[in-house]
Design an enzyme around this catalytic site. Structure first.
Site, short mmCIF file in Angstrom:
data_model
loop_
_atom_site.label_atom_id
_atom_site.label_comp_id
_atom_site.label_asym_id
_atom_site.label_seq_id
_atom_site.Cartn_x
_atom_site.Cartn_y
_atom_site.Cartn_z
N GLU A 221 42.90 27.60 11.38
CA GLU A 221 43.96 27.66 10.38
C GLU A 221 43.44 28.18 9.05
O GLU A 221 44.10 28.97 8.37
CB GLU A 221 44.60 26.28 10.20
CG GLU A 221 45.90 26.29 9.39
CD GLU A 221 45.72 26.22 7.89
OE1 GLU A 221 46.72 26.44 7.18
OE2 GLU A 221 44.59 25.96 7.42
N ASP A 242 50.78 19.30 7.83
CA ASP A 242 49.64 19.73 7.03
C ASP A 242 49.72 19.01 5.69
O ASP A 242 50.62 18.19 5.46
CB ASP A 242 49.66 21.26 6.86
CG ASP A 242 48.28 21.87 6.68
OD1 ASP A 242 47.44 21.22 6.02
OD2 ASP A 242 48.04 22.98 7.17
#
Length: 345
Positions: A221, A242
């Site tokens: 990511e 997140d």
């Protein structure tokens, strides 16, 4: 949902934070994640790319939902072994030299050695360097000083260090008596802990979601392609779990769950954002809706890879992102409440 699931999630995050996993060096963290979900009784497997796919169960497999988090972190890589035996780094992800200055690091060599050091400004002694305060910090003006007796590049190479070796920064993780969680890399290992808290809740209660629920813990990511693959069949919606942004111009605090309406990649699904807000209200979660000015997520990468699905983003509020970050158990708890409400479990 009881607060003990948030406490469990935070403790799981603490364990994961102790495993070095900058982007490109995530195998041990992925193995830990796979085992943690498997120990709760859920099917979990490692993808070819190195991420972890978990099946949390549920009935409607043709309208499945994918929850995405990531276990890769910021870090460094050896770009040069200097003539004085010290190391010039290149960053992995958004690691910044001015933030990592004076932090302890671990150099992971290809033959399995771990060698300690510290990232310091070149000529780091204030009593010697008259330009200490005015020097711009970058990975060209800082260097890793190894905790070994090295004076040349040959000395350093004799330790087994070479260009391309991974350099991990000490997370310095702690949970205070007042419930604050402080560490580097809460982005996004705290969210992996949150998804483990959700999995434990499902196990303990025997709840079965109306929709099939999958989890993808990605490993790239921070360099932009974590969520670009491995979407199970039947998924119609993906939500990144997140970090939620905390800072000037935003409403969210560390004790809340942040629901992102828009970030650098554009707006999130109006339908999904509305559903997340409704879930927060239903569960009595403390939440804020914010627009993040400098942010991108795994789920946007998933859309960019061509998958046809709706998307959203939530996370516990995190202050000082990409630095020495801080969140709170209550932020974890409120994120779990929203997931519970959104999944209708």
């Amino acid at each position: 949902m009881q607060r003990n699931y948030a406490e469990y999630a935070a403790q799981q995050a603490v364990e994961l934070l102790a495993i070095d996993s900058p982007s490109g060096y995530t195998d041990e963290a992925a193995k830990w994640v796979r085992k943690a979900f498997a120990d709760l009784g859920f099917e979990a497997s490692i993808t070819k790319k190195g991420g972890v796919i978990i099946d949390l169960g549920g009935t409607d497999a043709d309208n499945a939902i994918l929850l995405e988090a990531h276990t890769d972190t910021l870090g460094g890589m050896v770009a040069e072994i200097k003539s004085n035996g010290r190391l010039r780094l290149t960053n992995l992800g958004g690691m910044r030299a001015e933030n990592g200055e004076a932090e302890n690091v671990r150099v992971h060599t290809r033959d399995g050695k771990v060698i300690d050091g510290t990232l310091q400004l070149c000529n780091a002694s204030v009593h010697v360097n008259g330009k200490y305060g005015s020097t711009e910090r970058s990975f060209d003006t800082t260097e890793v000083v190894l905790d070994e007796d090295v004076k040349s590049d040959e000395d350093t190479r004799a330790l087994g260090i070479e260009t391309g070796d991974i350099v991990a920064f000490d997370p310095r993780t702690c949970i205070t008596a007042s419930g604050y969680i402080k560490s580097r890399f809460l982005d996004d290992k705290l969210s992996v802990g949150i998804l483990l808290g959700l999995a434990k809740y499902l196990k303990d209660t025997g709840a079965v979601p109306d929709r099939r629920v999958y989890v993808h813990v990605t490993v790239y990511e921070e360099v932009g392609h974590g969520g670009a693959s491995s979407v199970p069949d039947g998924v119609t919606e993906a939500i990144s779990v997140d970090m939620g942004c905390v800072g000037e111009g935003l409403r969210c605090t560390e004790k809340q769950v942040s629901i992102c309406a828009k970030d650098s990649g554009g707006p999130y699904s109006y339908e999904v954002v509305g559903g997340l807000i409704a879930a927060a209200k239903k569960e009595g979660a403390e939440y804020a809706v914010d627009v993040y000015p400098h942010y991108g997520s795994d789920v946007e990468t998933t859309l960019g890879a061509g998958y046809d699905l709706r998307h959203g983003l939530i996370g516990a509020g995190v202050y000082a992102s990409h630095g020495y970050e801080r969140s709170h158990i209550d932020g974890v708890w409120n994120t779990l409440k929203v997931l519970k409400g959104y999944l209708n479990i």
